[in-house]
Motif scaffolding. Structure first.
Motif, PDB file in Angstrom:
ATOM      1  N   ASP A  45       8.538   5.825  -9.988  1.00 47.98           N
ATOM      2  CA  ASP A  45       7.688   5.313  -9.022  1.00 47.98           C
ATOM      3  C   ASP A  45       8.680   3.980  -8.140  1.00 47.98           C
ATOM      4  OD1 ASP A  45       6.016   3.371  -7.536  1.00 47.98           O
ATOM      5  OD2 ASP A  45       4.440   4.261  -8.645  1.00 47.98           O
ATOM      6  N   THR A  74       8.058   1.405  -7.231  1.00 50.70           N
ATOM      7  CA  THR A  74       7.547  -0.081  -7.217  1.00 50.70           C
ATOM      8  C   THR A  74       7.914  -0.612  -8.574  1.00 50.70           C
ATOM      9  OG1 THR A  74       5.397   0.838  -8.293  1.00 50.70           O
ATOM     10  CG2 THR A  74       5.543   0.508  -6.182  1.00 50.70           C
ATOM     11  N   ARG A  79       3.273  -1.190 -11.536  1.00 48.95           N
ATOM     12  CA  ARG A  79       2.819  -0.397 -10.249  1.00 48.95           C
ATOM     13  C   ARG A  79       1.220  -0.990  -9.938  1.00 48.95           C
ATOM     14  NH1 ARG A  79       1.023   4.293 -12.831  1.00 48.95           N
ATOM     15  NH2 ARG A  79       1.969   4.233 -14.642  1.00 48.95           N
ATOM     16  N   GLY A  97       2.525  -3.695  -7.308  1.00 53.28           N
ATOM     17  CA  GLY A  97       3.027  -3.105  -6.293  1.00 53.28           C
ATOM     18  C   GLY A  97       1.830  -2.520  -5.396  1.00 53.28           C
ATOM     19  N   ALA A  98       0.588  -2.125  -6.057  1.00 59.84           N
ATOM     20  CA  ALA A  98      -0.546  -1.675  -5.283  1.00 59.84           C
ATOM     21  C   ALA A  98      -1.290  -2.891  -4.710  1.00 59.84           C
ATOM     22  CB  ALA A  98      -1.525  -0.773  -6.210  1.00 59.84           C
ATOM     23  N   GLU A 105       0.296  -5.572  -3.726  1.00 62.36           N
ATOM     24  CA  GLU A 105       1.052  -5.952  -2.613  1.00 62.36           C
ATOM     25  C   GLU A 105       0.842  -5.088  -1.289  1.00 62.36           C
ATOM     26  OE1 GLU A 105       4.220  -6.000   0.307  1.00 62.36           O
ATOM     27  OE2 GLU A 105       3.995  -4.299  -1.152  1.00 62.36           O
ATOM     28  N   ARG A 106       0.761  -3.755  -1.514  1.00 64.12           N
ATOM     29  CA  ARG A 106       0.457  -2.933  -0.692  1.00 64.12           C
ATOM     30  C   ARG A 106      -0.918  -3.082   0.053  1.00 64.12           C
ATOM     31  NH1 ARG A 106       2.927   2.063  -0.312  1.00 64.12           N
ATOM     32  NH2 ARG A 106       4.657   0.734  -1.114  1.00 64.12           N
ATOM     33  N   MET A 107      -1.933  -3.446  -0.564  1.00 60.18           N
ATOM     34  CA  MET A 107      -3.216  -4.015  -0.022  1.00 60.18           C
ATOM     35  C   MET A 107      -2.858  -5.163   0.891  1.00 60.18           C
ATOM     36  SD  MET A 107      -5.555  -1.686  -0.106  1.00 60.18           S
ATOM     37  CE  MET A 107      -6.623  -2.933   0.761  1.00 60.18           C
ATOM     38  N   HIS A 165      -0.481  -6.340   2.381  1.00 67.34           N
ATOM     39  CA  HIS A 165       0.441  -5.738   3.442  1.00 67.34           C
ATOM     40  C   HIS A 165      -0.759  -5.163   4.474  1.00 67.34           C
ATOM     41  CE1 HIS A 165       3.212  -4.242   6.454  1.00 67.34           C
ATOM     42  NE2 HIS A 165       2.683  -2.878   6.281  1.00 67.34           N
ATOM     43  N   VAL A 166      -1.517  -4.328   4.117  1.00 73.20           N
ATOM     44  CA  VAL A 166      -2.597  -3.961   4.856  1.00 73.20           C
ATOM     45  C   VAL A 166      -3.465  -4.668   5.391  1.00 73.20           C
ATOM     46  CG1 VAL A 166      -4.617  -2.253   4.872  1.00 73.20           C
ATOM     47  CG2 VAL A 166      -2.710  -1.484   3.729  1.00 73.20           C
ATOM     48  N   SER A 167      -3.893  -5.460   4.575  1.00 76.34           N
ATOM     49  CA  SER A 167      -4.695  -6.791   5.121  1.00 76.34           C
ATOM     50  C   SER A 167      -4.188  -7.513   6.205  1.00 76.34           C
ATOM     51  CB  SER A 167      -5.559  -7.519   3.875  1.00 76.34           C
ATOM     52  OG  SER A 167      -6.106  -6.940   2.877  1.00 76.34           O
ATOM     53  N   THR A 173      -2.055  -6.656   8.365  1.00 79.09           N
ATOM     54  CA  THR A 173      -1.663  -5.772   9.464  1.00 79.09           C
ATOM     55  C   THR A 173      -3.005  -5.926  10.247  1.00 79.09           C
ATOM     56  OG1 THR A 173      -0.081  -4.305   8.259  1.00 79.09           O
ATOM     57  CG2 THR A 173      -1.386  -3.663  10.356  1.00 79.09           C
TER      58      THR A 173
END
Length: 223
Positions: A14, A16, A31, A34-35, A37-39, A41-43, A45
């Motif tokens: 992985d 991340t 991980r 990392g998840a 952080e990804r959320m 980024h989505v927020s 955006t």
């Protein structure tokens, strides 16, 4: 097909997970971080898209939401701490919102040396539209079970509380950082108590931004 290295569980590596195995962080912790952080980024955006669609910058968007939430208590210094930016940056953005007639300012009735900001009627209308920025996320969450959502809420707010105690997060008006929050134990569905309101409650009722919040005097652990 490209060949990838496999981990002990037979799954691919992985990206991340930090390659330095000497770091004292569990693979699952990395991980999960990392998840999150990804959320984040989505927020960000979704917030960006909503802000630009309404003709305001992301900072102006956030300021309007915060000024509305603070209901006549919004000072430049407080907003700067809330958003982790300089007071000069906040003042400039508020000036733009004033020129757009979305907020107004007046002397603070408690201390007239200060100025407080409030949302105008036009700002209220925009606030209503901006408040739907997380619509796609809310739609996705609608199919998740309440128990899972309640557990996730407790875990995330526990992380926020820990980061607040460590000084990473400046402001966190959550139950877990409040002086009135008591988790000494209670019935299984309602293990917490708000000593201010004398109400027992559970994970699903934890507040993210409570209007009655008062920071606890000393740092403590999260959930």
């Amino acid at each position: 097909m490209t060949s990838h290295e496999r981990t002990a569980d037979g799954l691919p590596e992985d990206a991340t997970v930090h390659p330095d195995a000497s770091l004292p962080v569990h693979d699952l912790d990395q991980r999960l971080a990392g998840a999150l952080e990804r959320m984040g980024h989505v927020s960000r955006t979704m917030l960006l898209r909503q802000a630009y669609a309404e003709g305001v910058s992301p900072l102006q968007h956030q300021l309007l939401l915060r000024v509305h939430a603070m209901a006549g208590r919004a000072r430049v210094s407080d907003l700067a701490v809330e958003l982790d930016v300089s007071q000069a940056t906040v003042s400039e953005a508020l000036g733009t919102l004033r020129r757009k007639e979305l907020v107004t300012k007046a002397p603070d009735p408690v201390d007239r040396r200060n100025t407080i900001y409030s949302v105008t009627s036009a700002g209220e209308a925009l606030h209503t539209r901006l408040s739907s920025w997380d619509g796609p996320l809310a739609e996705s969450l609608a199919v998740v079970g309440d128990d899972d959502k309640a557990t996730a809420l407790r875990v995330v707010l526990g992380l926020v509380a820990d980061l607040h105690d460590d000084g990473v997060v400046a402001v966190a008006r959550t139950c877990l950082t409040c002086r009135y929050f008591d988790d000494a134990g209670g019935s299984t569905p309602a293990p917490y108590r708000c000593t201010l309101l004398a109400v027992d409650f559970g994970d699903a009722q934890l507040r993210v931004d409570c209007a009655e919040h008062e920071a606890r005097a000393s740092a403590g652990g999260g959930a």
